[in-house]
Every structure is written in structure tokens, then in C-alpha cells.
Design a protein around this motif. Structure first.
Motif, PDB file in Angstrom:
ATOM      1  N   ARG A 289       0.838  -1.206   0.000  1.00 12.75           N
ATOM      2  CA  ARG A 289       0.000   0.000   0.000  1.00 12.75           C
ATOM      3  C   ARG A 289       0.868   1.249   0.000  1.00 12.75           C
ATOM      4  NH1 ARG A 289      -4.307  -2.606   4.219  1.00 12.75           N
ATOM      5  NH2 ARG A 289      -5.910  -3.167   2.694  1.00 12.75           N
ATOM      6  N   ASP A 290       1.994   1.170   0.662  1.00 15.99           N
ATOM      7  CA  ASP A 290       2.893   2.319   0.754  1.00 15.99           C
ATOM      8  C   ASP A 290       3.570   2.600  -0.587  1.00 15.99           C
ATOM      9  OD1 ASP A 290       4.265   4.345   2.468  1.00 15.99           O
ATOM     10  OD2 ASP A 290       6.050   3.202   1.889  1.00 15.99           O
ATOM     11  N   ASN A 291       3.968   1.537  -1.316  1.00 12.35           N
ATOM     12  CA  ASN A 291       4.680   1.772  -2.581  1.00 12.35           C
ATOM     13  C   ASN A 291       3.752   1.821  -3.801  1.00 12.35           C
ATOM     14  OD1 ASN A 291       4.057  -0.917  -3.268  1.00 12.35           O
ATOM     15  ND2 ASN A 291       6.085  -1.694  -2.736  1.00 12.35           N
ATOM     16  N   GLY A 292       2.435   1.705  -3.578  1.00 14.59           N
ATOM     17  CA  GLY A 292       1.475   1.847  -4.657  1.00 14.59           C
ATOM     18  C   GLY A 292       1.140   0.573  -5.407  1.00 14.59           C
ATOM     19  N   TYR A 293       1.843  -0.526  -5.107  1.00 12.43           N
ATOM     20  CA  TYR A 293       1.617  -1.771  -5.851  1.00 12.43           C
ATOM     21  C   TYR A 293       0.236  -2.344  -5.572  1.00 12.43           C
ATOM     22  CZ  TYR A 293       2.153  -6.573  -7.483  1.00 12.43           C
ATOM     23  OH  TYR A 293       1.968  -7.769  -8.127  1.00 12.43           O
ATOM     24  N   PHE A 294      -0.267  -2.190  -4.348  1.00  7.28           N
ATOM     25  CA  PHE A 294      -1.568  -2.750  -3.965  1.00  7.28           C
ATOM     26  C   PHE A 294      -2.669  -2.220  -4.884  1.00  7.28           C
ATOM     27  CE2 PHE A 294      -5.529  -2.902  -1.628  1.00  7.28           C
ATOM     28  CZ  PHE A 294      -5.493  -4.118  -0.974  1.00  7.28           C
ATOM     29  N   ASP A 295      -2.750  -0.901  -5.026  1.00  8.07           N
ATOM     30  CA  ASP A 295      -3.782  -0.295  -5.868  1.00  8.07           C
ATOM     31  C   ASP A 295      -3.575  -0.627  -7.343  1.00  8.07           C
ATOM     32  OD1 ASP A 295      -5.111   0.868  -3.720  1.00  8.07           O
ATOM     33  OD2 ASP A 295      -3.919   2.704  -3.821  1.00  8.07           O
ATOM     34  N   LEU A 296      -2.312  -0.633  -7.782  1.00  7.34           N
ATOM     35  CA  LEU A 296      -2.013  -0.959  -9.172  1.00  7.34           C
ATOM     36  C   LEU A 296      -2.477  -2.370  -9.507  1.00  7.34           C
ATOM     37  CD1 LEU A 296      -0.610  -0.384 -11.896  1.00  7.34           C
ATOM     38  CD2 LEU A 296       1.511  -1.260 -10.875  1.00  7.34           C
ATOM     39  N   ARG A 297      -2.209  -3.308  -8.623  1.00  4.44           N
ATOM     40  CA  ARG A 297      -2.597  -4.701  -8.857  1.00  4.44           C
ATOM     41  C   ARG A 297      -4.118  -4.855  -8.874  1.00  4.44           C
ATOM     42  NH1 ARG A 297      -1.188  -9.662  -9.400  1.00  4.44           N
ATOM     43  NH2 ARG A 297      -2.180 -11.373  -8.268  1.00  4.44           N
ATOM     44  N   ARG A 298      -4.807  -4.160  -7.987  1.00  2.00           N
ATOM     45  CA  ARG A 298      -6.276  -4.228  -7.974  1.00  2.00           C
ATOM     46  C   ARG A 298      -6.839  -3.748  -9.325  1.00  2.00           C
ATOM     47  NH1 ARG A 298      -9.355  -4.148  -2.965  1.00  2.00           N
ATOM     48  NH2 ARG A 298      -8.465  -5.842  -1.706  1.00  2.00           N
ATOM     49  N   LYS A 299      -6.273  -2.664  -9.859  1.00  2.70           N
ATOM     50  CA  LYS A 299      -6.743  -2.126 -11.139  1.00  2.70           C
ATOM     51  C   LYS A 299      -6.467  -3.106 -12.278  1.00  2.70           C
ATOM     52  CE  LYS A 299      -6.137   2.688  -9.730  1.00  2.70           C
ATOM     53  NZ  LYS A 299      -5.326   3.923  -9.896  1.00  2.70           N
TER      54      LYS A 299
END
Length: 357
Positions: A289-299
Motif C-alpha cells: 500500500r505504501d509503494n502503490g503496488y496494492f492499488d495498481l494490482r487491484r486495477k
């Protein structure tokens, strides 16, 4: 005695067309609700309504499936607020016992847990062959848990799509932790990996044979490998297995998430190492979540399932097309006898599919 309607364990009976319960019951109880009643019930966390909405999505009947999709669309603004965890492992590794132990730990933190299982089906009866879901006695009776095994009836793509939709409905119903369990190690693991945030691979002590039997791709997907059944008599083997898996993981390239996959040991039966595994999951979530991968993967996952849904719908429409179904067996026999190539037969069927009825 607990009222049967309040039970959180909901097991589907498989069929060739994946209607999960008696059609008469469906028409009286499932389809009698309005769209608003379904949506309101789900958003209030009513598990009976949630189960009925899932049944709509799983149905082969167009009118039920269409209503299920409408329910899902109405619920979409309330989705996405859960932690999605995939759990897999070789047969006999103790997945049900592990989920029971981990689930109890999660529920003690005032979280709500939904367990979804991609369940293989008997090729003869088309029914679910995994009766061991009933072993999760404590979870199945807990007010904040919901368990839903779904037989594949031989169509992994279809059941995976429905599992993805079921996941979203569970989120809308307030379940903030979702386990998706697969059975065995194979194609279903790749599919589940495409709908979860964290992928946990359970293994047995005695890594030598298991390590050779595990596909490299499955290990590459794992964010954490847990050696289960690491008890007194097997602890030495478990530690040896841990070392071997750590050595294997060291050979893999760095992950896109920035997370370095780890290996740990646990005993679900004795409730040892469960807290540590949950802590590792929390560390992974914090990092991504801190490095942005969580949101990118969800998209990326959402886009993937758009394409997957297109494939499934086109396949269903193709085989249900009157002209295709009328010619299919004849061309299949011609292919088997060598009168026509597979490619030409497919081309002729596609021409029929493109024709107007």
C-alpha cells in the motif's frame, strides 16, 4: 439449537448447469425478491440474502443470472474494502485446519471473514467432493464468518468468474477479510492469484519430494510459503524443508511488489505460528500500500476480469447458438474421422455463429 437460516456454512450441490439448489425452491425463494430487497439485504450483512444472491450469479438461467448481475452492479460502490488472501497447497496439507485456525485468530480481532472455495467436482455426479468443509465447525457457526464452497463441475473458468463476483458481494456485505481456497496445485492457482492481494502456499514437512512436485510457477506466485504440520515429531523435517524452500526462492527474480517472499513453519492443529503468518500478511499489505503496488494490482485485476468475462460470455453464446449446436456433433465426428481438419471445422462453426438466426 441454531436456526438453519443463520448458518454461515453454505454448500452448493453441483450439476451439469451449475444450478446450485432445487429449481422450485429457487423460483419461490430466490427470484421472489426484488432488486432493492437483494441490495438492501446484502448491505445490511444478511447472510441468507447474500447466499441467495450468490445462487443467482451461479445459475445457468439467464433471468436469474441477469438479476444477479444487477445486484452486483448496485453493490459495487461498497466493494473493495477487504483483504483478499489466496490459500493453496498440496492435497493433505491441512488447508481446512489451517483456515479454521487462522480464521479464529482473525475473528478475535473483530474482523468479518468470508471463505470461498474453488471446489473440484466429481466427473460422474458433477457434485462437490470436498465434504471436509464441514470440518470448519467453529467458523461455520460464527456470526462473523461465511463459508461458501462452489463445485466447478469441470469448468474452472466459469467457477473462477463466479468466485470473483461472489468475492465482491461478500465485500459489500461487510466481510473485510476474504480467503479464497483452491485444492491441489495446478491451473486453479494461477486463476486465484489473479483475484487476491496475497498468495499463501501451504506445504508439508519433507521438502525433497514435494519440492520436485511443485510447479515453479506456483512457487513464483507465492508471497509466503508455510510448512504446516511442523509438530514435535516432524519439526526437524519442517526446518529442513524451510531451508530448501528458502534456497529455491533465492533463485527467483525480484518481485514486482518489492516484497521478498518468505518461508515459515506452523502447526494449524496446535495453533502454533498462526499469529506470525498473519503478521507477515500485515507487513506485506503495509509495504504494497505504501509503494502503490496494492492499488495498481487491484486495477490490473479488474481489467483482467473484464476480458475474462468477455471470453466466458462469448463461449456460452457460441455453444448455445442454434446453428452451432445443430452442426457441432457432425463436425466433431468429421474431425475425429479425419475428414476435416480441426481448424477448418472451427472456421465453419464460427461462420455459423456469425450468421443471423
Amino acid at each position: 439449537m441454531t436456526n438453519s437460516r443463520s448458518k454461515s456454512l453454505s454448500i452448493n450441490k453441483g450439476s451439469d448447469v451449475n444450478d446450485s439448489i432445487n429449481p422450485n425452491y429457487q423460483s419461490k425463494r430466490i427470484a421472489s425478491k426484488s432488486l432493492k430487497e437483494y441490495v438492501d439485504g446484502i448491505l445490511k450483512g444478511d447472510r441468507t440474502t447474500l447466499s441467495q444472491a450468490i445462487t443467482l450469479i451461479e445459475s445457468s438461467k439467464d433471468e436469474y443470472r441477469e438479476l444477479g448481475q444487477q445486484v452486483l452492479e448496485e453493490c459495487m460502490p461498497e466493494t473493495g474494502n477487504s483483504v483478499r488472501i489466496g490459500i493453496t497447497g498440496v492435497p493433505g496439507v491441512g488447508k481446512s485446519t489451517f483456515i479454521e485456525a487462522m480464521g479464529q485468530h482473525i475473528l478475535q480481532q473483530n474482523r468479518k471473514l468470508a471463505v470461498l472455495a474453488i471446489d473440484p467436482s466429481s466427473s460422474r455426479s458433477k457434485g462437490s467432493i470436498l465434504g471436509d468443509k464441514t470440518r470448519m465447525q467453529n467458523l461455520s457457526n460464527h456470526d462473523n464468518a461465511f463459508i461458501r464452497p462452489s463445485p466447478t463441475s469441470g469448468t474452472l473458468g466459469g467457477v473462477a468468474q463466479r468466485t470473483r463476483e461472489t468475492l465482491l458481494l461478500c465485500e459489500a456485505a461487510g466481510f473485510n477479510t476474504i480467503f479464497i481456497e483452491t485444492v491441489g496445485v495446478g491451473q486453479s492457482e494461477t486463476t486465484v492469484h489473479s483475484m487476491v492481494d496475497f498468495f499463501l502456499l501451504l506445504m508439508l514437512p519433507g521438502a525433497g519430494d514435494e519440492l520436485q512436485g511443485i510447479k515453479r510457477g506456483v512457487m513464483e506466485m507465492a508471497d509466503l510459503i508455510a510448512i504446516n504440520k511442523a509438530e514435535d515429531e516432524t519439526n526437524q523435517m519442517a526446518q529442513r524443508a524451510k531451508k530448501e524452500y528458502e534456497n529455491a526462492l533465492a533463485l527467483f527474480p525480484p518481485t514486482e511488489s518489492g516484497w521478498k517472499p518468505k518461508v515459515t513453519t506452523c502447526s494449524a492443529l496446535k495453533n502454533v505460528g498462526i499469529t506470525e503468518i498473519w503478521d507477515e500478511i500485515q507487513s506485506y499489505l503495509w509495504l504494497t500500500r505504501d509503494n502503490g503496488y496494492f492499488d495498481l494490482r487491484r486495477k490490473e485485476q479488474a481489467a483482467f476480469w473484464m476480458h475474462e468475462t468477455i471470453h466466458q460470455q462469448l463461449k456460452r453464446k457460441f455453444y448455445s447458438h442454434p446453428k452451432v449446436s445443430a452442426k457441432l456433433q457432425e463436425l466433431e465426428d468429421d474431425v475425429k474421422s479425419g475428414k476435416i481438419s480441426s481448424f477448418k471445422a472451427a472456421g465453419e462453426l464460427m461462420k455459423l455463429f456469425r450468421q443471423r438466426d
